[in-house]
Design a protein around this motif. Structure first.
Motif, PDB file in Angstrom:
ATOM      1  N   VAL A 269      36.960  43.028  47.879  1.00  0.00           N
ATOM      2  CA  VAL A 269      37.336  44.429  47.795  1.00  0.00           C
ATOM      3  C   VAL A 269      38.235  44.629  46.581  1.00  0.00           C
ATOM      4  O   VAL A 269      39.158  43.843  46.348  1.00  0.00           O
ATOM      5  CB  VAL A 269      38.091  44.876  49.066  1.00  0.00           C
ATOM      6  CG1 VAL A 269      38.423  46.361  49.000  1.00  0.00           C
ATOM      7  CG2 VAL A 269      37.277  44.557  50.315  1.00  0.00           C
ATOM      8  N   GLU A 270      37.954  45.693  45.834  1.00  0.00           N
ATOM      9  CA  GLU A 270      38.880  46.098  44.784  1.00  0.00           C
ATOM     10  C   GLU A 270      39.733  47.236  45.325  1.00  0.00           C
ATOM     11  O   GLU A 270      39.229  48.329  45.618  1.00  0.00           O
ATOM     12  CB  GLU A 270      38.134  46.547  43.534  1.00  0.00           C
ATOM     13  CG  GLU A 270      39.072  46.878  42.383  1.00  0.00           C
ATOM     14  CD  GLU A 270      38.336  47.218  41.102  1.00  0.00           C
ATOM     15  OE1 GLU A 270      38.760  48.167  40.428  1.00  0.00           O
ATOM     16  OE2 GLU A 270      37.341  46.537  40.791  1.00  0.00           O
ATOM     17  N   ARG A 271      41.019  46.962  45.502  1.00  0.00           N
ATOM     18  CA  ARG A 271      41.929  47.948  46.078  1.00  0.00           C
ATOM     19  C   ARG A 271      43.044  48.264  45.081  1.00  0.00           C
ATOM     20  O   ARG A 271      43.814  47.387  44.714  1.00  0.00           O
ATOM     21  CB  ARG A 271      42.539  47.433  47.386  1.00  0.00           C
ATOM     22  CG  ARG A 271      43.368  48.488  48.099  1.00  0.00           C
ATOM     23  CD  ARG A 271      44.123  47.925  49.280  1.00  0.00           C
ATOM     24  NE  ARG A 271      44.726  48.991  50.057  1.00  0.00           N
ATOM     25  CZ  ARG A 271      45.735  48.840  50.901  1.00  0.00           C
ATOM     26  NH1 ARG A 271      46.255  47.617  51.106  1.00  0.00           N
ATOM     27  NH2 ARG A 271      46.235  49.866  51.553  1.00  0.00           N
ATOM     28  N   ASP A 272      43.089  49.492  44.647  1.00  0.00           N
ATOM     29  CA  ASP A 272      44.098  49.914  43.671  1.00  0.00           C
ATOM     30  C   ASP A 272      44.124  48.991  42.460  1.00  0.00           C
ATOM     31  O   ASP A 272      45.191  48.614  41.955  1.00  0.00           O
ATOM     32  CB  ASP A 272      45.484  49.965  44.320  1.00  0.00           C
ATOM     33  CG  ASP A 272      45.647  51.169  45.244  1.00  0.00           C
ATOM     34  OD1 ASP A 272      44.991  52.189  44.969  1.00  0.00           O
ATOM     35  OD2 ASP A 272      46.405  51.074  46.207  1.00  0.00           O
ATOM     36  N   GLY A 273      42.934  48.579  42.009  1.00  0.00           N
ATOM     37  CA  GLY A 273      42.840  47.770  40.808  1.00  0.00           C
ATOM     38  C   GLY A 273      43.023  46.286  41.013  1.00  0.00           C
ATOM     39  O   GLY A 273      42.870  45.507  40.068  1.00  0.00           O
ATOM     40  N   ALA A 274      43.324  45.862  42.250  1.00  0.00           N
ATOM     41  CA  ALA A 274      43.506  44.432  42.530  1.00  0.00           C
ATOM     42  C   ALA A 274      42.387  43.946  43.440  1.00  0.00           C
ATOM     43  O   ALA A 274      41.902  44.674  44.312  1.00  0.00           O
ATOM     44  CB  ALA A 274      44.859  44.185  43.189  1.00  0.00           C
ATOM     45  N   SER A 275      41.961  42.694  43.252  1.00  0.00           N
ATOM     46  CA  SER A 275      40.908  42.111  44.072  1.00  0.00           C
ATOM     47  C   SER A 275      41.502  41.492  45.335  1.00  0.00           C
ATOM     48  O   SER A 275      42.492  40.758  45.269  1.00  0.00           O
ATOM     49  CB  SER A 275      40.145  41.049  43.281  1.00  0.00           C
ATOM     50  OG  SER A 275      39.083  40.520  44.046  1.00  0.00           O
ATOM     51  N   VAL A 276      40.904  41.815  46.483  1.00  0.00           N
ATOM     52  CA  VAL A 276      41.358  41.297  47.776  1.00  0.00           C
ATOM     53  C   VAL A 276      40.165  40.665  48.474  1.00  0.00           C
ATOM     54  O   VAL A 276      39.072  41.241  48.489  1.00  0.00           O
ATOM     55  CB  VAL A 276      41.950  42.407  48.665  1.00  0.00           C
ATOM     56  CG1 VAL A 276      42.464  41.829  49.974  1.00  0.00           C
ATOM     57  CG2 VAL A 276      43.054  43.165  47.937  1.00  0.00           C
ATOM     58  N   GLU A 277      40.363  39.488  49.047  1.00  0.00           N
ATOM     59  CA  GLU A 277      39.306  38.818  49.804  1.00  0.00           C
ATOM     60  C   GLU A 277      39.595  38.961  51.296  1.00  0.00           C
ATOM     61  O   GLU A 277      40.660  38.569  51.778  1.00  0.00           O
ATOM     62  CB  GLU A 277      39.240  37.332  49.440  1.00  0.00           C
ATOM     63  CG  GLU A 277      38.901  37.057  47.991  1.00  0.00           C
ATOM     64  CD  GLU A 277      37.461  37.413  47.649  1.00  0.00           C
ATOM     65  OE1 GLU A 277      36.610  37.369  48.565  1.00  0.00           O
ATOM     66  OE2 GLU A 277      37.196  37.732  46.477  1.00  0.00           O
ATOM     67  N   LEU A 278      38.646  39.535  52.019  1.00  0.00           N
ATOM     68  CA  LEU A 278      38.763  39.679  53.466  1.00  0.00           C
ATOM     69  C   LEU A 278      37.803  38.717  54.140  1.00  0.00           C
ATOM     70  O   LEU A 278      36.714  38.452  53.626  1.00  0.00           O
ATOM     71  CB  LEU A 278      38.449  41.120  53.888  1.00  0.00           C
ATOM     72  CG  LEU A 278      39.363  42.213  53.314  1.00  0.00           C
ATOM     73  CD1 LEU A 278      38.849  43.591  53.702  1.00  0.00           C
ATOM     74  CD2 LEU A 278      40.795  42.025  53.789  1.00  0.00           C
ATOM     75  N   ARG A 279      38.184  38.235  55.329  1.00  0.00           N
ATOM     76  CA  ARG A 279      37.364  37.266  56.064  1.00  0.00           C
ATOM     77  C   ARG A 279      37.144  37.720  57.508  1.00  0.00           C
ATOM     78  O   ARG A 279      37.572  37.067  58.455  1.00  0.00           O
ATOM     79  CB  ARG A 279      38.061  35.893  56.061  1.00  0.00           C
ATOM     80  CG  ARG A 279      38.186  35.250  54.696  1.00  0.00           C
ATOM     81  CD  ARG A 279      36.887  34.589  54.292  1.00  0.00           C
ATOM     82  NE  ARG A 279      37.023  33.833  53.043  1.00  0.00           N
ATOM     83  CZ  ARG A 279      36.143  32.938  52.634  1.00  0.00           C
ATOM     84  NH1 ARG A 279      35.093  32.668  53.398  1.00  0.00           N
ATOM     85  NH2 ARG A 279      36.319  32.322  51.483  1.00  0.00           N
TER      86      ARG A 279
END
Length: 591
Positions: A269-279
């Motif tokens: 996920v790209e959230r507010d310009g930052a990449s986040v990995e969800l599991r």
């Protein structure tokens, strides 16, 4: 005891005895030769309908020992009309409690609906809201919420990720919140409701308020019968906050991959310009009943000097006063856009590519929806929940038989209106079998317009009408297959949407999309709904051929009603309950 009540009670007692004795043959014999048992999760851990005695026997043979049903009892006095006995009932299974509806004909079950309403030991409950035990470091409600927002998706993984933060995703998020399932709703827009705020300004719901309530929190008494888009947007934003739905705005899913060994998804996920990995363990596509916009690829689009966009991107009519506009399509969005453009003095032409079903809003409200979703229905004791269950109790195989007489009434009532339309050259239909709007919606999700005024503009030639397929565009016009040349400054493609598994192809991969198959439709073998017969909405609100992948959406009514059954399936898996799925649908169509 009345004769009607005694008849139903006798059937229920005998049915429960047969189930208790595990006598499948005896239980199946209590159904008519033509009969339908529709189960929403309670017996099947699926949304499925079985037909005839053989279908009943197959369901019971597969599931009876595990379900261990009992406690069948009437919840109110049954009624009788035209040789059909109607009865409401409750029952229990090994893991849950349910409600149901039974129709008896000639002493046999004609239709049976069974629905799971709650899981034993995991019932919804009202939160206390505060700890009544003083201790150092005790956090307030606000602090608890802020801590959850900081950690969910980072330090603590959600069990469910829902892609899409419209009414479907929000309704499911609210259900899962009440059930204590850690879930996260993701949406690319800035605020909940922006999906509606961004549409053309004249957009209003075509369904009445009684049909459109969300779970737990109905619209207030001052809510308009037909809600404007911006009111819906504000309501969704408020609802998300009040129901404490964990919701990430400005969160765009870039990819998703399923790890079969770990039994989890990897969602980037790209959230507010930052990449986040969800599991998450479970992934839900809640992108509506539709998939990606169908944006046609036509010769000459690259040379056309005017503006062109899909109806989903139409900003509204203000900028097009005095301009020449060609709208390709003749369904709901096309009519709404044409009408708003005409109101703003645009020169509008509608291109009708195939016949369209039109029903006047007032006639649909009174004849089609009035008995279940109206002020009169509420006054008669038909709550929204009861209306939903009445509607659900009609198997799709025979639903058209109930719809055809309603649309025959509408045709008679509005005869002059249809005569004017046809005289203007508009190609009108009532569906393949005369069953009208709702069956078209269930079968194909297109091909209709609920008239709120724009059809009169077509009938009176204030909106011009052209027929046929678009062949190509020139620098200044749209050219149809028969050579008709339509000058244009703007082309709006009101050409609908693809199947929801198109999003799966983009975000996961085409192989997974094909494994799941087409989303929506019944398999009725009518226009744009190819067979074979499935009897339920393909892949919606139930297990799919891709493990731990789900679809949720539809109109507000479906988002409300079916979110319960999807939430209960997810809750059962979260709690580790066995959920063997009966009659997992085959895949016959991939796109």
């Amino acid at each position: 005891m009345t004769e009607t009540r005694e008849r139903v009670q006798t059937w229920l007692t005998a049915f429960e005895a047969a189930l208790h004795d595990r006598d499948v043959t005896r239980a199946a014999a209590m159904f008519g030769a033509e009969s339908f048992w529709r189960d929403l999760v309670a017996f099947s851990w699926n949304i499925t309908t079985v037909e005839g005695r053989d279908g009943v026997a197959d369901l019971l043979t597969a599931r009876l020992d595990d379900v261990d049903p009992g406690g069948f009892a009437l919840t109110e006095e049954p009624s009788e009309d035209g040789g059909i006995t109607d009865a409401w009932l409750r029952f229990e299974t090994r893991v849950g409690r349910g409600t149901g509806h039974l129709r008896l004909r000639d002493g046999k079950a004609w239709t049976l609906l069974t629905t799971l309403r709650e899981l034993k030991g995991f019932e919804e409950s009202r939160p206390l809201g505060v700890e009544h035990e003083l201790r150092s470091g005790r956090r307030s409600w606000r602090e608890e919420r802020e801590a959850e927002e900081r950690t969910l998706g980072y330090e603590r993984q959600p069990y469910v990720v829902i892609i899409g933060g419209g009414q479907g995703g929000i309704a499911l998020g609210a259900r899962l919140r009440r059930l204590g399932v850690p879930a996260l709703v993701l949406d690319r827009h800035d605020r909940p409701g922006d999906q509606w705020r961004g549409r053309y300004k004249s957009l209003c719901l075509h369904d009445p308020v009684w049909y459109d309530h969300l779970p737990y929190l109905p619209f207030p008494p001052n809510w308009p019968v037909f809600a404007p888009k911006d009111k819906i947007a504000d309501w969704l934003e408020m609802y998300t906050r009040v129901m404490e739905v964990p919701y990430w705005s400005r969160a765009e899913v870039r990819s998703a991959r399923y790890d079969a060994d770990a039994g989890t998804w990897q969602v980037t996920v790209e959230r507010d310009g930052a990449s986040v990995e969800l599991r998450p363990a479970q992934l839900v596509f809640a992108t509506g009943m539709s998939g990606k916009p169908n944006h046609p690829s036509l010769p000459g689009q690259d040379v056309f000097r005017g503006e062109q966009h899909h109806s989903s991107r139409h900003p509204g009519p203000e900028a097009y006063r005095g301009r020449r506009v060609v709208v390709v399509g003749s369904n709901n969005s096309a009519f709404d856009i044409c009408g708003a453009l005409w109101e703003h003095d645009a020169d509008v032409t509608m291109v009708q590519r195939s016949s369209t079903h039109i029903v006047k809003s007032a006639s649909l409200m009174e004849i089609g929806l009035g008995p279940l979703y109206s002020e009169e229905a509420v006054a008669a004791g038909v709550s929204t929940e009861r209306a939903d269950l009445i509607f659900a109790s009609l198997p799709y195989r025979i639903m058209h038989e109930f719809q055809i007489p309603l649309y025959e009434q509408m045709a008679e009532r509005d005869h002059d209106f249809y005569a004017r339309l046809e005289k203007a050259g508009f190609a009108h239909d009532w569906g393949d079998d005369g069953s009208g709007l709702f069956m078209k919606y269930l079968r194909r999700g297109s091909g209709y317009y609920i008239d709120v005024g724009a059809a009169d503009l077509v009938a009176d030639a204030r909106i011009r009408l052209a027929h046929g397929q678009v062949d190509h565009l020139t620098e200044t016009s749209v050219v149809l297959a028969d050579g008709t040349d339509l000058e244009a400054d703007l082309v709006v493609y009101a050409t609908g949407y693809g199947s929801m598994n198109g999003w799966v192809a983009d975000l996961v991969d085409p192989e997974t999309a094909d494994r799941v198959g087409k989303v929506w439709g019944l398999g009725s073998d009518t226009t744009k709904d190819p067979g074979p017969w499935e009897g339920e909405q393909r892949n919606m609100w139930k297990p799919t051929r891709q493990q731990n992948l789900w679809f949720h959406g539809g109109n507000l009514h479906q988002s409300r009603h079916y979110s319960l059954y999807l939430a209960l399936q997810l809750k059962a898996r979260y709690e580790g309950l066995p959920t063997p799925v009966y009659n997992l649908a085959e895949v016959y169509h991939t796109r």
